[in-house]
Design a protein around this motif. Structure first.
Motif, PDB file in Angstrom:
ATOM      1  N   HIS A 291      -4.591-120.112 -11.837  1.00  0.00           N
ATOM      2  CA  HIS A 291      -5.355-118.190 -11.476  1.00  0.00           C
ATOM      3  C   HIS A 291      -3.485-117.429 -12.271  1.00  0.00           C
ATOM      4  O   HIS A 291      -3.100-117.934 -12.185  1.00  0.00           O
ATOM      5  CB  HIS A 291      -5.445-117.267 -10.056  1.00  0.00           C
TER       6      HIS A 291
ATOM      7  N   THR B  48      -1.239-109.959 -14.564  1.00  0.00           N
ATOM      8  CA  THR B  48      -0.098-109.347 -14.974  1.00  0.00           C
ATOM      9  C   THR B  48       0.518-108.821 -14.243  1.00  0.00           C
ATOM     10  O   THR B  48      -0.029-107.896 -13.641  1.00  0.00           O
ATOM     11  CB  THR B  48      -0.869-108.446 -16.371  1.00  0.00           C
TER      12      THR B  48
ATOM     13  N   ALA C 203       5.764-105.442 -12.395  1.00  0.00           N
ATOM     14  CA  ALA C 203       7.163-105.426 -11.196  1.00  0.00           C
ATOM     15  C   ALA C 203       7.283-106.324 -10.595  1.00  0.00           C
ATOM     16  O   ALA C 203       6.837-107.028  -9.186  1.00  0.00           O
ATOM     17  CB  ALA C 203       6.147-104.304  -9.582  1.00  0.00           C
TER      18      ALA C 203
ATOM     19  N   CYS D 187       5.457-107.546  -7.037  1.00  0.00           N
ATOM     20  CA  CYS D 187       5.196-106.853  -6.249  1.00  0.00           C
ATOM     21  C   CYS D 187       3.529-106.866  -6.743  1.00  0.00           C
ATOM     22  O   CYS D 187       3.420-106.547  -7.561  1.00  0.00           O
ATOM     23  CB  CYS D 187       5.407-105.193  -6.296  1.00  0.00           C
TER      24      CYS D 187
ATOM     25  N   GLY E 213      -0.661-105.645  -5.460  1.00  0.00           N
ATOM     26  CA  GLY E 213      -1.921-104.999  -4.813  1.00  0.00           C
ATOM     27  C   GLY E 213      -2.446-105.634  -4.356  1.00  0.00           C
ATOM     28  O   GLY E 213      -2.984-106.273  -4.358  1.00  0.00           O
TER      29      GLY E 213
ATOM     30  N   GLN F 156      -5.791-106.835  -5.156  1.00  0.00           N
ATOM     31  CA  GLN F 156      -5.956-107.376  -6.249  1.00  0.00           C
ATOM     32  C   GLN F 156      -6.207-109.393  -5.497  1.00  0.00           C
ATOM     33  O   GLN F 156      -5.615-109.647  -4.047  1.00  0.00           O
ATOM     34  CB  GLN F 156      -4.775-107.618  -6.424  1.00  0.00           C
ATOM     35  N   GLN F 157      -6.862-109.880  -6.093  1.00  0.00           N
ATOM     36  CA  GLN F 157      -7.864-111.068  -5.784  1.00  0.00           C
ATOM     37  C   GLN F 157      -6.118-112.076  -5.158  1.00  0.00           C
ATOM     38  O   GLN F 157      -6.235-113.031  -5.299  1.00  0.00           O
ATOM     39  CB  GLN F 157      -8.419-111.590  -7.198  1.00  0.00           C
ATOM     40  N   SER F 158      -5.286-111.768  -6.788  1.00  0.00           N
ATOM     41  CA  SER F 158      -4.002-112.486  -7.219  1.00  0.00           C
ATOM     42  C   SER F 158      -3.046-112.280  -5.558  1.00  0.00           C
ATOM     43  O   SER F 158      -3.037-113.348  -5.134  1.00  0.00           O
ATOM     44  CB  SER F 158      -2.998-111.956  -8.024  1.00  0.00           C
TER      45      SER F 158
ATOM     46  N   ALA G 128      -4.477-109.029 -17.185  1.00  0.00           N
ATOM     47  CA  ALA G 128      -5.117-108.069 -16.813  1.00  0.00           C
ATOM     48  C   ALA G 128      -6.905-107.516 -16.278  1.00  0.00           C
ATOM     49  O   ALA G 128      -6.935-106.322 -15.366  1.00  0.00           O
ATOM     50  CB  ALA G 128      -4.394-106.986 -17.122  1.00  0.00           C
TER      51      ALA G 128
HETATM   52  C1  LIG Z   1       1.134-104.131 -18.434  1.00  0.00           C
HETATM   53  C2  LIG Z   1       0.445-104.421 -16.878  1.00  0.00           C
HETATM   54  C3  LIG Z   1       1.380-104.530 -15.851  1.00  0.00           C
HETATM   55  C4  LIG Z   1       0.386-105.005 -14.576  1.00  0.00           C
HETATM   56  N1  LIG Z   1       1.972-104.429 -13.336  1.00  0.00           N
HETATM   57  C5  LIG Z   1       1.027-104.971 -12.229  1.00  0.00           C
HETATM   58  C6  LIG Z   1       1.952-105.401 -11.547  1.00  0.00           C
HETATM   59  O1  LIG Z   1       3.350-104.967 -11.625  1.00  0.00           O
HETATM   60  N2  LIG Z   1       1.229-105.336  -9.678  1.00  0.00           N
HETATM   61  C7  LIG Z   1      -0.373-105.376  -9.645  1.00  0.00           C
HETATM   62  O2  LIG Z   1      -0.631-105.921  -8.566  1.00  0.00           O
HETATM   63  N3  LIG Z   1      -0.938-105.145 -11.015  1.00  0.00           N
HETATM   64  C8  LIG Z   1      -0.631-105.008 -11.677  1.00  0.00           C
HETATM   65  N4  LIG Z   1      -1.317-105.015 -13.402  1.00  0.00           N
HETATM   66  C9  LIG Z   1      -2.534-105.053 -13.004  1.00  0.00           C
HETATM   67  C10 LIG Z   1      -3.105-106.335 -12.379  1.00  0.00           C
HETATM   68  O3  LIG Z   1      -2.503-107.072 -13.993  1.00  0.00           O
HETATM   69  C11 LIG Z   1      -4.609-105.821 -12.899  1.00  0.00           C
HETATM   70  O4  LIG Z   1      -5.385-105.394 -11.669  1.00  0.00           O
HETATM   71  C12 LIG Z   1      -5.670-107.983 -11.970  1.00  0.00           C
HETATM   72  O5  LIG Z   1      -6.688-107.269 -13.316  1.00  0.00           O
HETATM   73  C13 LIG Z   1      -5.573-107.777 -11.614  1.00  0.00           C
HETATM   74  O6  LIG Z   1      -6.530-108.897 -11.431  1.00  0.00           O
HETATM   75  P1  LIG Z   1      -6.524-110.130  -9.766  1.00  0.00           P
HETATM   76  O7  LIG Z   1      -7.611-109.490  -9.504  1.00  0.00           O
HETATM   77  O8  LIG Z   1      -7.066-111.696 -10.468  1.00  0.00           O
HETATM   78  O9  LIG Z   1      -5.532-110.184  -9.413  1.00  0.00           O
HETATM   79  C14 LIG Z   1      -0.994-104.654 -14.322  1.00  0.00           C
HETATM   80  C15 LIG Z   1      -1.470-104.949 -15.455  1.00  0.00           C
HETATM   81  C16 LIG Z   1      -0.971-104.164 -16.864  1.00  0.00           C
HETATM   82  C17 LIG Z   1      -1.678-103.640 -18.084  1.00  0.00           C
END
Ligand SMILES: Cc1cc2nc3c(=O)[nH]c(=O)nc-3n(C[C@H](O)[C@H](O)[C@H](O)COP(=O)(O)O)c2cc1C
Length: 160
Positions: free
Chosen positions: A30, A33, A36, A50, A52, A55-57, A84
């Motif tokens: 996995h 992007t 943070a 950092c 969220g 997020q799945q991650s 992302a």
């Molecule tokens: C330029 C950019 C920077 C990002 N930085 C973060 C970050 O620092 N932390 C975060 O949780 N999500 C960040 N995101 C959002 C995640 O990459 C995005 O929500 C992703 O689809 C989450 O995938 P997941 O649900 O598989 O974890 C960023 C997105 C972009 C386009």
């Protein structure tokens, strides 16, 4: 009161290097992007990212035995978009994304500026995000020199 739109507008003024944080899970590799990212400590060597809570991650990193921060190069914008979730992830298992597995069996993406491989060290509450601190177990420079920057909701490159 802090207006959420104003908060976002102000934070968009923070120029940041773009990374993809990769991890390995029994369900597959996995990547996500992340801007943070921050170096934290030299002794012991620590970095933080950092993520969220929604997020799945987030769940994957909570369960992970390690993760890799891949510092993206200017020409890797497509990877930033892919991880992302904005571009279709044709192959979530990374078979079309050039990479090598690191010490912990986690993908290090080829062509980056650098990669940093970590074991989990701590996780702290950060409101609607968590702060994942990793202890660096390996790191190195990649072949690229020019960073991918995110500023004002757009990808940018350094003007030398
Ligand atoms: C330029 C950019 C920077 C990002 N930085 C973060 C970050 O620092 N932390 C975060 O949780 N999500 C960040 N995101 C959002 C995640 O990459 C995005 O929500 C992703 O689809 C989450 O995938 P997941 O649900 O598989 O974890 C960023 C997105 C972009 C386009």
């Amino acid at each position: 009161m802090v207006d959420p739109e104003r908060f976002r507008d102000v934070m968009a003024r923070h120029a940041a290097g773009v990374t993809v944080v990769t991890t390995a899970h029994p369900s597959g590799y996995h990547g996500v992007t992340v801007t943070a990212f921050c170096p934290l400590s030299l002794e012991p060597p620590l970095v933080l990212v950092c993520i969220g809570r929604e997020q799945q991650s987030h769940r994957l990193l909570e369960e992970a035995t390690g993760w890799v921060v891949n510092l993206l190069a200017r020409e890797q914008e497509f990877l930033a978009e892919q991880f992302a979730g904005r571009a279709p992830l044709a192959d979530p298992r990374f078979s079309r994304i050039p990479h090598h597995l690191g010490l912990l069996g986690i993908p290090r993406i080829d062509g980056c500026l650098a990669w940093i491989e970590c074991r989990p060290w701590a996780r702290y509450d950060g409101g609607d995000h968590s702060i994942f601190v990793g202890e660096v177990v390996a790191l190195d420079l990649g072949p690229a020199d020019d960073p991918l920057i995110y500023f004002d909701r757009q990808y940018r490159e350094l003007a030398w």
